[in-house]
Design a protein around this motif. Sequence first.
Motif, PDB file in Angstrom:
ATOM      1  N   VAL A 107       0.868  -1.174   0.000  1.00  0.00           N
ATOM      2  CA  VAL A 107       0.000   0.000   0.000  1.00  0.00           C
ATOM      3  C   VAL A 107       0.901   1.218   0.000  1.00  0.00           C
ATOM      4  O   VAL A 107       1.719   1.393   0.911  1.00  0.00           O
ATOM      5  N   ARG A 108       0.785   2.023  -0.986  1.00  0.00           N
ATOM      6  CA  ARG A 108       1.625   3.196  -1.101  1.00  0.00           C
ATOM      7  C   ARG A 108       0.764   4.463  -0.947  1.00  0.00           C
ATOM      8  O   ARG A 108      -0.252   4.605  -1.624  1.00  0.00           O
ATOM      9  N   VAL A 109       1.168   5.320  -0.005  1.00  0.00           N
ATOM     10  CA  VAL A 109       0.433   6.562   0.255  1.00  0.00           C
ATOM     11  C   VAL A 109       1.408   7.720   0.187  1.00  0.00           C
ATOM     12  O   VAL A 109       2.511   7.662   0.748  1.00  0.00           O
ATOM     13  N   SER A 110       0.997   8.779  -0.417  1.00  0.00           N
ATOM     14  CA  SER A 110       1.838   9.967  -0.502  1.00  0.00           C
ATOM     15  C   SER A 110       2.016  10.581   0.898  1.00  0.00           C
ATOM     16  O   SER A 110       1.062  10.713   1.673  1.00  0.00           O
ATOM     17  N   ILE A 111       3.260  10.910   1.230  1.00  0.00           N
ATOM     18  CA  ILE A 111       3.552  11.530   2.539  1.00  0.00           C
ATOM     19  C   ILE A 111       2.784  12.838   2.698  1.00  0.00           C
ATOM     20  O   ILE A 111       2.232  13.143   3.756  1.00  0.00           O
ATOM     21  N   ALA A 112       2.699  13.607   1.662  1.00  0.00           N
ATOM     22  CA  ALA A 112       1.982  14.886   1.729  1.00  0.00           C
ATOM     23  C   ALA A 112       0.507  14.672   2.043  1.00  0.00           C
ATOM     24  O   ALA A 112      -0.082  15.379   2.875  1.00  0.00           O
ATOM     25  N   LYS A 113      -0.070  13.650   1.369  1.00  0.00           N
ATOM     26  CA  LYS A 113      -1.483  13.368   1.628  1.00  0.00           C
ATOM     27  C   LYS A 113      -1.687  12.856   3.051  1.00  0.00           C
ATOM     28  O   LYS A 113      -2.673  13.172   3.710  1.00  0.00           O
ATOM     29  N   LEU A 114      -0.719  12.026   3.527  1.00  0.00           N
ATOM     30  CA  LEU A 114      -0.828  11.491   4.886  1.00  0.00           C
ATOM     31  C   LEU A 114      -0.769  12.615   5.918  1.00  0.00           C
ATOM     32  O   LEU A 114      -1.571  12.666   6.850  1.00  0.00           O
ATOM     33  N   LEU A 115       0.178  13.520   5.739  1.00  0.00           N
ATOM     34  CA  LEU A 115       0.298  14.635   6.677  1.00  0.00           C
ATOM     35  C   LEU A 115      -0.934  15.526   6.639  1.00  0.00           C
ATOM     36  O   LEU A 115      -1.420  15.987   7.670  1.00  0.00           O
ATOM     37  N   PHE A 116      -1.434  15.761   5.444  1.00  0.00           N
ATOM     38  CA  PHE A 116      -2.634  16.580   5.309  1.00  0.00           C
ATOM     39  C   PHE A 116      -3.828  15.945   6.021  1.00  0.00           C
ATOM     40  O   PHE A 116      -4.588  16.614   6.728  1.00  0.00           O
ATOM     41  N   SER A 117      -3.944  14.607   5.869  1.00  0.00           N
ATOM     42  CA  SER A 117      -5.043  13.885   6.523  1.00  0.00           C
ATOM     43  C   SER A 117      -4.928  13.974   8.043  1.00  0.00           C
ATOM     44  O   SER A 117      -5.911  14.169   8.765  1.00  0.00           O
ATOM     45  N   LEU A 118      -3.681  13.822   8.529  1.00  0.00           N
ATOM     46  CA  LEU A 118      -3.471  13.900   9.980  1.00  0.00           C
ATOM     47  C   LEU A 118      -3.807  15.295  10.514  1.00  0.00           C
ATOM     48  O   LEU A 118      -4.396  15.437  11.573  1.00  0.00           O
ATOM     49  N   ILE A 119      -3.398  16.302   9.730  1.00  0.00           N
ATOM     50  CA  ILE A 119      -3.696  17.675  10.167  1.00  0.00           C
ATOM     51  C   ILE A 119      -5.197  17.909  10.217  1.00  0.00           C
ATOM     52  O   ILE A 119      -5.726  18.505  11.158  1.00  0.00           O
ATOM     53  N   VAL A 120      -5.887  17.434   9.170  1.00  0.00           N
ATOM     54  CA  VAL A 120      -7.338  17.618   9.115  1.00  0.00           C
ATOM     55  C   VAL A 120      -8.036  16.955  10.295  1.00  0.00           C
ATOM     56  O   VAL A 120      -9.022  17.460  10.835  1.00  0.00           O
ATOM     57  N   VAL A 121      -7.523  15.798  10.732  1.00  0.00           N
ATOM     58  CA  VAL A 121      -8.173  15.044  11.825  1.00  0.00           C
ATOM     59  C   VAL A 121      -7.685  15.501  13.194  1.00  0.00           C
ATOM     60  O   VAL A 121      -8.474  15.754  14.111  1.00  0.00           O
ATOM     61  N   ILE A 122      -6.374  15.607  13.394  1.00  0.00           N
ATOM     62  CA  ILE A 122      -5.802  15.840  14.720  1.00  0.00           C
ATOM     63  C   ILE A 122      -6.021  17.278  15.205  1.00  0.00           C
ATOM     64  O   ILE A 122      -6.355  17.514  16.365  1.00  0.00           O
ATOM     65  N   VAL A 123      -5.830  18.251  14.322  1.00  0.00           N
ATOM     66  CA  VAL A 123      -5.950  19.651  14.753  1.00  0.00           C
ATOM     67  C   VAL A 123      -7.324  19.958  15.327  1.00  0.00           C
ATOM     68  O   VAL A 123      -7.437  20.535  16.413  1.00  0.00           O
ATOM     69  N   PRO A 124      -8.419  19.608  14.633  1.00  0.00           N
ATOM     70  CA  PRO A 124      -9.741  19.861  15.237  1.00  0.00           C
ATOM     71  C   PRO A 124      -9.925  19.149  16.572  1.00  0.00           C
ATOM     72  O   PRO A 124     -10.499  19.709  17.512  1.00  0.00           O
ATOM     73  N   LEU A 125      -9.428  17.884  16.646  1.00  0.00           N
ATOM     74  CA  LEU A 125      -9.553  17.144  17.901  1.00  0.00           C
ATOM     75  C   LEU A 125      -8.769  17.832  19.025  1.00  0.00           C
ATOM     76  O   LEU A 125      -9.213  17.885  20.174  1.00  0.00           O
ATOM     77  N   SER A 126      -7.593  18.356  18.669  1.00  0.00           N
ATOM     78  CA  SER A 126      -6.785  19.050  19.679  1.00  0.00           C
ATOM     79  C   SER A 126      -7.480  20.310  20.164  1.00  0.00           C
ATOM     80  O   SER A 126      -7.487  20.622  21.358  1.00  0.00           O
ATOM     81  N   ILE A 127      -8.069  21.042  19.211  1.00  0.00           N
ATOM     82  CA  ILE A 127      -8.790  22.264  19.579  1.00  0.00           C
ATOM     83  C   ILE A 127      -9.968  21.940  20.486  1.00  0.00           C
ATOM     84  O   ILE A 127     -10.200  22.601  21.509  1.00  0.00           O
ATOM     85  N   VAL A 128     -10.721  20.904  20.136  1.00  0.00           N
ATOM     86  CA  VAL A 128     -11.850  20.481  20.968  1.00  0.00           C
ATOM     87  C   VAL A 128     -11.357  20.073  22.355  1.00  0.00           C
ATOM     88  O   VAL A 128     -11.965  20.408  23.383  1.00  0.00           O
ATOM     89  N   GLY A 129     -10.229  19.338  22.384  1.00  0.00           N
ATOM     90  CA  GLY A 129      -9.670  18.919  23.669  1.00  0.00           C
ATOM     91  C   GLY A 129      -9.279  20.095  24.537  1.00  0.00           C
ATOM     92  O   GLY A 129      -9.531  20.115  25.743  1.00  0.00           O
ATOM     93  N   LEU A 130      -8.653  21.113  23.912  1.00  0.00           N
ATOM     94  CA  LEU A 130      -8.269  22.308  24.657  1.00  0.00           C
ATOM     95  C   LEU A 130      -9.490  23.044  25.200  1.00  0.00           C
ATOM     96  O   LEU A 130      -9.485  23.539  26.334  1.00  0.00           O
ATOM     97  N   ILE A 131     -10.527  23.142  24.373  1.00  0.00           N
ATOM     98  CA  ILE A 131     -11.750  23.819  24.813  1.00  0.00           C
ATOM     99  C   ILE A 131     -12.374  23.089  25.997  1.00  0.00           C
ATOM    100  O   ILE A 131     -12.767  23.700  26.997  1.00  0.00           O
ATOM    101  N   LEU A 132     -12.444  21.744  25.884  1.00  0.00           N
ATOM    102  CA  LEU A 132     -13.038  20.956  26.969  1.00  0.00           C
ATOM    103  C   LEU A 132     -12.205  21.049  28.240  1.00  0.00           C
ATOM    104  O   LEU A 132     -12.748  21.150  29.350  1.00  0.00           O
TER     105      LEU A 132
END
Length: 234
Positions: free
Chosen positions: A6-31
């Motif tokens: 399975v080959r995934v582009s590093i750029a796409k992987l990082l973008f996906s992580l940013i899209v998922v983790i950043v909102p979760l981190s913001i929600v965590g900080l708010i909570l």
Amino acid sequence: MDRLEVRVSIAKLLFSLIVVIVPLSIVGLILTGRSEESLDNAIGTDLKTMAQLYSDDVSQFMLDRVNEVMAMATDPAVVQAVSKPGAPAMLANNASQLLRQRRDLDPRLLRVVATDANGAVVAATHKPAVASYAQNELWQAAFNKGQGVIKIGDILFDELTKSYFVTIGVPVSDPASNASIGVLAAAVNISGLLSRFQQSQIANGARATLVSDSGAIVSGPNADVFARVESEEF
């Protein structure tokens, strides 16, 4: 076996992580922020409740003592002694006997003195140090040129009983005219009240300090009643 790759582009992987983790981190900080704020509010409410309880105790204690002195000041024996001084021997008259009985019933009453409109002692629980209180500031404030007001003196220390006390001055009124005809002054032991504020902790590390309306510490852990140290919290 054939190998599965399975080959995934590093750029796409990082973008996906940013899209998922950043909102979760913001929600965590708010909570987390809301949780800390809720905890602070809960602690503040508990401290406010304790402060109110201690405040109510002090107020009720002083109100009870004032009412007790007022009851003595309106007793017919005291009123008669004040309005007609110089009858029987001062310490042997009915008013003095009444005052001693009240003192025996309530040990917080250290000394009680009744004076007439001129400041002369007409009844007492003990042999007074002076025959007249006309020059005494508390007596003058309580008599108030015949108008009569309730006054509470400064905290003092009694060497005989090794206790802190305040003097409560209450006007003695004429039943007919309601004019002040004298003053009843009682020295009240407040050591038990002050000791409540001298504990290093009262609950969960909290401490209570009694301060005056000017911010000077009246009683607290390791505090000197007469030092008049300013309260930082106040």
